[in-house]
Write an enzyme that holds these catalytic residues in place. Sequence first.
Site, PDB file in Angstrom:
ATOM      1  N   HIS A 135     -53.455 -60.261 -84.005  1.00 10.12           N
ATOM      2  CA  HIS A 135     -54.580 -59.380 -84.275  1.00 10.12           C
ATOM      3  C   HIS A 135     -54.585 -58.267 -83.224  1.00 10.12           C
ATOM      4  O   HIS A 135     -53.976 -58.393 -82.154  1.00 10.12           O
ATOM      5  CB  HIS A 135     -55.907 -60.151 -84.169  1.00 10.12           C
ATOM      6  N   CYS A 177     -53.490 -54.913 -86.230  1.00  8.91           N
ATOM      7  CA  CYS A 177     -54.402 -53.811 -86.551  1.00  8.91           C
ATOM      8  C   CYS A 177     -54.551 -52.889 -85.349  1.00  8.91           C
ATOM      9  O   CYS A 177     -54.371 -53.292 -84.207  1.00  8.91           O
ATOM     10  CB  CYS A 177     -55.785 -54.341 -86.924  1.00  8.91           C
TER      11      CYS A 177
END
Length: 301
Positions: A135, A177
């Site tokens: 992430h 991301c």
Amino acid sequence: MCSTEPENMNNGIKCDDDVGDAFGTFGYTRNSVAPIPTPLQTAPTERNATYYNMNHPRRGLALIFNHEFFTISHLKSRSGTNVDCDNLIKTLKSLDFEVNDFHNSPHKEIVKNLERVAEMDHSDHDCLVVAVLSHGELGLIYAHDTAYKAESLWHHFTADRCPTLAGKPKMFFIQACQGDKLDPGLTLKERTETDGQPAATFRIPSQADFLIAYSTVPGYYSWRNTSRGSWFMQALCMELCENGTRYDLLTLLTFVCQRVALDFESNTPDNITMHQQKQIPCITSMLTRLVKFTSQKNGLV
């Protein structure tokens, strides 16, 4: 169809003096002590060579930091990341890399492994690859237990810190991301019509057509299929497997961008806001030559 989900987050000529574009001085004054000269390293590639020397005895190390689970409460597990990791291991081994993969490492372990590799002797190696699957958000990547700045991955391998990799390509691939913006894309039509039929259309991301290689542009989501893996890693492994010794890396990464931009679209029909979204990788290059992987190194790695 399988579901997809975002990844939360001067030649020696005497001319005028060169100065930095900053106010005041930059770490040096008239009273500063001159830096101590370091031993000269032999350049691994001729000065004006077009390609990096990829004919050392060994290809080099590849580090993969794969994150599926986190102790951070707001971060979900990353289903599909182990598919990415397995595919990347297989792909890099096919290009003769010695692959070291680490799973769900806390930040201290990531730093420890980076420092360990930076202190190694890479004299017989062509290059270095580091990949992170996690992430992230703008400027940050998540370890198992905390966030850290993306640039901390490569500062261990600058020429002064890791001299045996000086003048050699050091490549970083980050699947994460970089924000929470969505890219709905833009529909284009083909330039010509055939047999009286309307021109076909295809969708591209609105950020398209504009080497550390990020899976997405700053500020935007990066998508991952929960059973097939992330779009970026799927495309990267496909291109490296099919064309890894055919094209130079920047050319190859252009086709990675093409695959991600044209062949993928989010499939979340139960969430219209997230449905049919697009993505474009972001490539930053400070390379001074072309990287082209040579064919098999006869089992030396």
